[in-house]
Design a protein around this motif. Structure first.
Motif, PDB file in Angstrom:
ATOM      1  N   THR A   1       0.824  -1.208   0.000  1.00  0.00           N
ATOM      2  CA  THR A   1       0.000   0.000   0.000  1.00  0.00           C
ATOM      3  C   THR A   1       0.851   1.248   0.000  1.00  0.00           C
ATOM      4  O   THR A   1       0.609   2.191  -0.764  1.00  0.00           O
ATOM      5  CB  THR A   1      -0.941   0.007   1.218  1.00  0.00           C
ATOM      6  N   SER A   2       1.883   1.279   0.821  1.00  0.00           N
ATOM      7  CA  SER A   2       2.733   2.475   0.896  1.00  0.00           C
ATOM      8  C   SER A   2       3.504   2.691  -0.402  1.00  0.00           C
ATOM      9  O   SER A   2       3.656   3.833  -0.862  1.00  0.00           O
ATOM     10  CB  SER A   2       3.697   2.370   2.083  1.00  0.00           C
ATOM     11  N   GLU A   3       3.955   1.617  -1.017  1.00  0.00           N
ATOM     12  CA  GLU A   3       4.686   1.754  -2.279  1.00  0.00           C
ATOM     13  C   GLU A   3       3.755   2.203  -3.397  1.00  0.00           C
ATOM     14  O   GLU A   3       4.112   3.034  -4.237  1.00  0.00           O
ATOM     15  CB  GLU A   3       5.352   0.424  -2.645  1.00  0.00           C
ATOM     16  N   TRP A   4       2.559   1.657  -3.416  1.00  0.00           N
ATOM     17  CA  TRP A   4       1.554   2.075  -4.401  1.00  0.00           C
ATOM     18  C   TRP A   4       1.246   3.556  -4.263  1.00  0.00           C
ATOM     19  O   TRP A   4       1.224   4.289  -5.266  1.00  0.00           O
ATOM     20  CB  TRP A   4       0.311   1.219  -4.212  1.00  0.00           C
ATOM     21  N   LEU A   5       1.014   4.027  -3.049  1.00  0.00           N
ATOM     22  CA  LEU A   5       0.698   5.436  -2.829  1.00  0.00           C
ATOM     23  C   LEU A   5       1.877   6.338  -3.169  1.00  0.00           C
ATOM     24  O   LEU A   5       1.694   7.463  -3.651  1.00  0.00           O
ATOM     25  CB  LEU A   5       0.265   5.658  -1.379  1.00  0.00           C
ATOM     26  N   ARG A   6       3.084   5.845  -2.914  1.00  0.00           N
ATOM     27  CA  ARG A   6       4.267   6.631  -3.294  1.00  0.00           C
ATOM     28  C   ARG A   6       4.342   6.805  -4.798  1.00  0.00           C
ATOM     29  O   ARG A   6       4.652   7.883  -5.306  1.00  0.00           O
ATOM     30  CB  ARG A   6       5.539   5.950  -2.781  1.00  0.00           C
ATOM     31  N   ARG A   7       4.018   5.764  -5.502  1.00  0.00           N
ATOM     32  CA  ARG A   7       4.107   5.811  -6.959  1.00  0.00           C
ATOM     33  C   ARG A   7       2.904   6.482  -7.606  1.00  0.00           C
ATOM     34  O   ARG A   7       3.041   7.065  -8.683  1.00  0.00           O
ATOM     35  CB  ARG A   7       4.261   4.382  -7.510  1.00  0.00           C
ATOM     36  N   TRP A   8       1.734   6.389  -6.992  1.00  0.00           N
ATOM     37  CA  TRP A   8       0.529   6.939  -7.614  1.00  0.00           C
ATOM     38  C   TRP A   8      -0.376   7.551  -6.534  1.00  0.00           C
ATOM     39  O   TRP A   8      -1.336   6.926  -6.076  1.00  0.00           O
ATOM     40  CB  TRP A   8      -0.202   5.848  -8.388  1.00  0.00           C
ATOM     41  N   PRO A   9      -0.076   8.780  -6.126  1.00  0.00           N
ATOM     42  CA  PRO A   9      -0.819   9.410  -5.030  1.00  0.00           C
ATOM     43  C   PRO A   9      -2.274   9.704  -5.353  1.00  0.00           C
ATOM     44  O   PRO A   9      -3.027  10.101  -4.460  1.00  0.00           O
ATOM     45  CB  PRO A   9      -0.028  10.702  -4.770  1.00  0.00           C
ATOM     46  N   LEU A  10      -2.715   9.522  -6.615  1.00  0.00           N
ATOM     47  CA  LEU A  10      -4.133   9.701  -6.934  1.00  0.00           C
ATOM     48  C   LEU A  10      -4.988   8.555  -6.395  1.00  0.00           C
ATOM     49  O   LEU A  10      -6.206   8.568  -6.515  1.00  0.00           O
ATOM     50  CB  LEU A  10      -4.338   9.842  -8.446  1.00  0.00           C
ATOM     51  N   ARG A  11      -4.349   7.546  -5.823  1.00  0.00           N
ATOM     52  CA  ARG A  11      -5.037   6.484  -5.083  1.00  0.00           C
ATOM     53  C   ARG A  11      -5.996   5.652  -5.939  1.00  0.00           C
ATOM     54  O   ARG A  11      -7.078   5.286  -5.500  1.00  0.00           O
ATOM     55  CB  ARG A  11      -5.778   7.058  -3.873  1.00  0.00           C
ATOM     56  N   LYS A  12      -5.620   5.378  -7.163  1.00  0.00           N
ATOM     57  CA  LYS A  12      -6.410   4.512  -8.023  1.00  0.00           C
ATOM     58  C   LYS A  12      -5.591   3.271  -8.363  1.00  0.00           C
ATOM     59  O   LYS A  12      -4.393   3.360  -8.641  1.00  0.00           O
ATOM     60  CB  LYS A  12      -6.792   5.238  -9.322  1.00  0.00           C
ATOM     61  N   PHE A  13      -6.249   2.119  -8.299  1.00  0.00           N
ATOM     62  CA  PHE A  13      -5.546   0.917  -8.754  1.00  0.00           C
ATOM     63  C   PHE A  13      -6.369   0.222  -9.817  1.00  0.00           C
ATOM     64  O   PHE A  13      -7.563   0.518  -9.969  1.00  0.00           O
ATOM     65  CB  PHE A  13      -5.207  -0.023  -7.580  1.00  0.00           C
ATOM     66  N   PRO A  14      -5.700  -0.604 -10.629  1.00  0.00           N
ATOM     67  CA  PRO A  14      -4.357  -1.153 -10.466  1.00  0.00           C
ATOM     68  C   PRO A  14      -3.256  -0.220 -10.982  1.00  0.00           C
ATOM     69  O   PRO A  14      -3.535   0.763 -11.662  1.00  0.00           O
ATOM     70  CB  PRO A  14      -4.398  -2.420 -11.320  1.00  0.00           C
ATOM     71  N   LEU A  15      -2.054  -0.603 -10.656  1.00  0.00           N
ATOM     72  CA  LEU A  15      -0.847   0.020 -11.174  1.00  0.00           C
ATOM     73  C   LEU A  15       0.051  -1.098 -11.677  1.00  0.00           C
ATOM     74  O   LEU A  15       0.207  -2.117 -10.996  1.00  0.00           O
ATOM     75  CB  LEU A  15      -0.156   0.838 -10.089  1.00  0.00           C
ATOM     76  N   LEU A  16       0.596  -0.935 -12.870  1.00  0.00           N
ATOM     77  CA  LEU A  16       1.485  -1.936 -13.472  1.00  0.00           C
ATOM     78  C   LEU A  16       2.910  -1.420 -13.418  1.00  0.00           C
ATOM     79  O   LEU A  16       3.185  -0.279 -13.801  1.00  0.00           O
ATOM     80  CB  LEU A  16       1.089  -2.196 -14.927  1.00  0.00           C
ATOM     81  N   LEU A  17       3.812  -2.254 -12.930  1.00  0.00           N
ATOM     82  CA  LEU A  17       5.224  -1.897 -12.826  1.00  0.00           C
ATOM     83  C   LEU A  17       6.033  -2.852 -13.699  1.00  0.00           C
ATOM     84  O   LEU A  17       5.907  -4.070 -13.576  1.00  0.00           O
ATOM     85  CB  LEU A  17       5.665  -2.008 -11.367  1.00  0.00           C
ATOM     86  N   ASP A  18       6.820  -2.281 -14.590  1.00  0.00           N
ATOM     87  CA  ASP A  18       7.712  -3.057 -15.459  1.00  0.00           C
ATOM     88  C   ASP A  18       9.103  -2.489 -15.285  1.00  0.00           C
ATOM     89  O   ASP A  18       9.469  -1.493 -15.902  1.00  0.00           O
ATOM     90  CB  ASP A  18       7.268  -2.953 -16.915  1.00  0.00           C
ATOM     91  N   GLY A  19       9.900  -3.113 -14.414  1.00  0.00           N
ATOM     92  CA  GLY A  19      11.149  -2.492 -14.031  1.00  0.00           C
ATOM     93  C   GLY A  19      10.842  -1.218 -13.264  1.00  0.00           C
ATOM     94  O   GLY A  19      10.123  -1.230 -12.280  1.00  0.00           O
ATOM     95  N   GLU A  20      11.355  -0.105 -13.744  1.00  0.00           N
ATOM     96  CA  GLU A  20      11.042   1.182 -13.126  1.00  0.00           C
ATOM     97  C   GLU A  20      10.003   1.950 -13.920  1.00  0.00           C
ATOM     98  O   GLU A  20       9.683   3.091 -13.592  1.00  0.00           O
ATOM     99  CB  GLU A  20      12.315   2.022 -12.957  1.00  0.00           C
ATOM    100  N   ARG A  21       9.478   1.334 -14.966  1.00  0.00           N
ATOM    101  CA  ARG A  21       8.411   1.981 -15.724  1.00  0.00           C
ATOM    102  C   ARG A  21       7.072   1.621 -15.105  1.00  0.00           C
ATOM    103  O   ARG A  21       6.770   0.444 -14.910  1.00  0.00           O
ATOM    104  CB  ARG A  21       8.444   1.536 -17.179  1.00  0.00           C
TER     105      ARG A  21
END
Length: 219
Positions: free
Chosen positions: A41-61
């Motif tokens: 949860t904390s990593e997701w919020l750090r990466r996307w503070p708009l608080r919507k999921f899902p989020l896809l991570l491919d390496g650092e993209r």
């Protein structure tokens, strides 16, 4: 680094992306967002503070917005099932129906859900009334489009079907698809029988008591 998906298995939009990944057998790590996994949860919020999921991570993209994520997967991690046609005009039809199911079906379900989550009976009733009105319009329109088609745009399973599956799954729970729409009812049944969709639905099965409108004892 392997692909990673931040989301929740009961989330319709998370399921939309999971269906695309399952269709092609694409390896990925699922990082559930919930009280038992605060690190995700904390990593997701750090990466996307708009608080919507899902989020896809491919390496650092990182990618957000499900339609973009699925198109990215086809470009960067293609598999045997092509979810967006090579022909530009056919791809336009797929993109349109993808948006139709997200905006005119799933978003209307969310309207009813949001009303129920307020705990206010008036807002619950208003949210449901709006959802029923708009879903009836959507059901009637898509019923006329499905004649002679196996999937949303024809014989091939596409991005549009990835969107349709969770949208219609939850829409039927919210406002039952009546016998007046036999094509749509049959299409929903075909979607639920598809292995990728069934797997996504099963992943969310333990969380059904959380559905604020009351999950029916079916599907």
């Amino acid at each position: 680094m392997a692909l990673a998906v931040y989301g929740h298995p009961f989330s319709s939009y998370t399921q939309k992306v999971l269906i695309a990944l399952y269709e092609n057998g694409t390896p990925f790590e699922f990082r559930n967002i919930g009280p038992d996994t605060p690190e995700h949860t904390s990593e997701w919020l750090r990466r996307w503070p708009l608080r919507k999921f899902p989020l896809l991570l491919d390496g650092e993209r990182q990618l957000v917005e499900t339609s973009i994520m699925i198109e990215y997967l086809q470009l960067a991690h293609p598999g045997p099932v092509r979810l967006l046609p090579a022909d530009p005009m056919a791809a336009l039809d797929v993109r349109f129906l993808d948006r139709f199911f997200d905006l005119h079906v799933m978003n209307m379900v969310q309207r009813a859900v949001d009303g129920a989550l307020t705990g206010n009976p008036t807002k619950r009733q208003e949210g449901m009334a709006t959802a029923v009105e708009k879903l009836e319009l959507a059901y009637a329109w898509i019923e006329g489009q499905l004649a002679g088609r196996t999937w949303a745009t024809g014989e091939d399973f596409t991005l549009a079907d990835c969107a349709a599956a969770p949208s219609l799954f939850y829409a039927d729970w919210t406002h039952r698809i009546s016998d007046a729409y036999p094509q749509l009812r049959a299409y929903r049944a075909r979607l639920l029988a598809r292995p990728s969709v069934a797997r996504a639905v099963d992943g969310g099965r333990p969380f059904r008591p959380l559905f604020p409108l009351g999950a029916p004892d079916r599907d």
